[in-house]
Design a protein around this motif. Structure first.
Motif, mmCIF file in Angstrom:
data_model
loop_
_atom_site.group_PDB
_atom_site.id
_atom_site.type_symbol
_atom_site.label_atom_id
_atom_site.label_comp_id
_atom_site.label_asym_id
_atom_site.label_seq_id
_atom_site.Cartn_x
_atom_site.Cartn_y
_atom_site.Cartn_z
ATOM 1 N N PRO A 100 14.040 24.082 37.132
ATOM 2 C CA PRO A 100 13.910 24.806 36.859
ATOM 3 C C PRO A 100 12.440 25.614 37.517
ATOM 4 O O PRO A 100 11.605 24.625 38.380
ATOM 5 N N ARG A 101 12.355 27.045 37.978
ATOM 6 C CA ARG A 101 10.904 27.711 38.168
ATOM 7 C C ARG A 101 10.317 28.398 37.556
ATOM 8 O O ARG A 101 11.510 29.205 36.405
ATOM 9 N N ARG A 102 9.612 28.354 37.899
ATOM 10 C CA ARG A 102 8.281 30.291 36.858
ATOM 11 C C ARG A 102 8.373 31.191 37.852
ATOM 12 O O ARG A 102 8.657 30.862 39.419
ATOM 13 N N ARG B 82 7.455 33.771 45.234
ATOM 14 C CA ARG B 82 7.131 33.466 46.361
ATOM 15 C C ARG B 82 8.309 32.682 47.446
ATOM 16 O O ARG B 82 8.197 32.954 47.850
ATOM 17 N N GLU B 83 9.080 32.021 45.930
ATOM 18 C CA GLU B 83 10.724 31.609 47.456
ATOM 19 C C GLU B 83 11.311 32.460 48.080
ATOM 20 O O GLU B 83 12.653 31.557 48.497
ATOM 21 N N ILE B 84 11.424 33.604 47.209
ATOM 22 C CA ILE B 84 12.562 34.776 47.785
ATOM 23 C C ILE B 84 11.698 36.073 48.593
ATOM 24 O O ILE B 84 11.316 36.855 47.692
ATOM 25 N N PRO B 85 11.620 35.395 49.793
ATOM 26 C CA PRO B 85 11.357 36.070 50.058
ATOM 27 C C PRO B 85 11.765 37.937 49.964
ATOM 28 O O PRO B 85 12.935 38.272 50.218
ATOM 29 N N GLY B 86 11.118 39.379 50.300
ATOM 30 C CA GLY B 86 10.940 40.147 50.038
ATOM 31 C C GLY B 86 12.102 41.271 48.181
ATOM 32 O O GLY B 86 12.198 41.830 48.727
ATOM 33 N N ILE B 87 11.933 40.092 47.419
ATOM 34 C CA ILE B 87 12.219 40.365 46.191
ATOM 35 C C ILE B 87 10.554 40.887 45.890
ATOM 36 O O ILE B 87 10.032 40.242 46.118
ATOM 37 N N SER B 88 11.174 42.294 45.174
ATOM 38 C CA SER B 88 9.936 42.644 44.039
ATOM 39 C C SER B 88 10.093 42.538 43.008
ATOM 40 O O SER B 88 10.869 42.044 42.120
ATOM 41 N N GLN B 89 8.566 42.625 41.807
ATOM 42 C CA GLN B 89 8.332 42.270 41.108
ATOM 43 C C GLN B 89 9.674 42.791 40.140
ATOM 44 O O GLN B 89 10.649 42.135 39.090
ATOM 45 N N ARG B 90 9.951 44.594 40.296
ATOM 46 C CA ARG B 90 10.834 44.561 39.335
ATOM 47 C C ARG B 90 12.391 44.262 39.863
ATOM 48 O O ARG B 90 12.862 43.731 38.392
ATOM 49 N N MET B 91 12.404 43.661 41.052
ATOM 50 C CA MET B 91 13.977 43.296 41.248
ATOM 51 C C MET B 91 14.307 42.395 40.734
ATOM 52 O O MET B 91 15.721 41.451 39.751
ATOM 53 N N THR C 212 18.487 30.390 31.620
ATOM 54 C CA THR C 212 17.857 30.534 30.763
ATOM 55 C C THR C 212 16.541 30.396 30.915
ATOM 56 O O THR C 212 15.812 30.361 32.151
ATOM 57 N N ARG C 213 15.821 30.872 30.052
ATOM 58 C CA ARG C 213 14.074 31.263 29.674
ATOM 59 C C ARG C 213 13.353 30.521 29.197
ATOM 60 O O ARG C 213 14.114 30.762 27.356
ATOM 61 N N THR C 214 12.771 29.370 29.214
ATOM 62 C CA THR C 214 11.915 28.208 28.107
ATOM 63 C C THR C 214 10.572 29.422 28.634
ATOM 64 O O THR C 214 9.791 29.146 29.121
ATOM 65 N N ALA C 215 10.246 29.942 27.187
ATOM 66 C CA ALA C 215 8.641 30.527 27.322
ATOM 67 C C ALA C 215 7.912 28.734 25.868
ATOM 68 O O ALA C 215 8.686 28.343 24.858
ATOM 69 N N GLU D 25 9.382 29.235 32.394
ATOM 70 C CA GLU D 25 10.875 28.815 32.882
ATOM 71 C C GLU D 25 12.135 29.159 32.957
ATOM 72 O O GLU D 25 12.343 29.537 32.322
ATOM 73 N N TYR D 26 12.361 29.953 34.749
ATOM 74 C CA TYR D 26 13.793 30.183 34.431
ATOM 75 C C TYR D 26 15.116 28.961 35.375
ATOM 76 O O TYR D 26 14.457 28.414 35.465
#
Length: 141
Positions: A52-54, A60-69, A84-87, A96-97
């Motif tokens: 899982p990642r926040r 940070r780990e995916i260069p070039g991706i915008s917040q919207r995308m 999955t999205r866990t709050a 976390e995703y």
């Protein structure tokens, strides 16, 4: 040789196989391939392979991706049952995703493709530069 029922209209045959693609499935298959073939989808899935990642970690780990995308891609992956999205009820809130079992099976296919792209990107860029130079050269004559 593939057996065909002459009494039935011939559906489209998948290239290189005896498998047939019923016309009513073509749109669904195209939609799935459009989704999983999207560059951001592949990169998100590969980034989540180790756990899982926040949201900020993904960004940070995916260069070039915008917040919207990133937001759009994660939402689509959730709708498709691939992420999955866990709050967590914490202060500050933590979300976390993570990959689902379905996306883990996709990961088996996507990882070699991403690795191939990584291994061959220099060669592809060199080919693109040569092609662009030929195009510029042919316009200048």
């Amino acid at each position: 040789m593939c057996a065909v029922d002459a009494a039935q209209p011939a559906p489209a045959r998948l290239p290189g196989t005896c498998a047939y693609l019923p016309a009513e499935h073509a749109d669904v298959i195209r939609q799935v391939l459009d989704r999983v073939g999207d560059k951001w989808t592949m990169l998100v899935v590969v980034t989540l392979r180790d756990g899982p990642r926040r949201y900020t970690e993904l960004q940070r780990e995916i260069p070039g991706i915008s917040q919207r995308m990133l937001t759009l891609t994660l939402r689509q992956l959730q709708q498709d049952g691939l992420v999955t999205r866990t709050a967590y009820a914490e202060v500050p809130p933590r979300v976390e995703y993570a990959l689902t079992p379905l996306s883990r099976s996709l990961l088996e296919i996507v990882t070699p493709l991403v690795n191939w792209a990584s291994e061959h990107h220099d060669e592809i860029r060199a080919n693109q530069a040569r092609a662009a130079a030929r195009t510029v050269g042919s316009h200048g004559q």
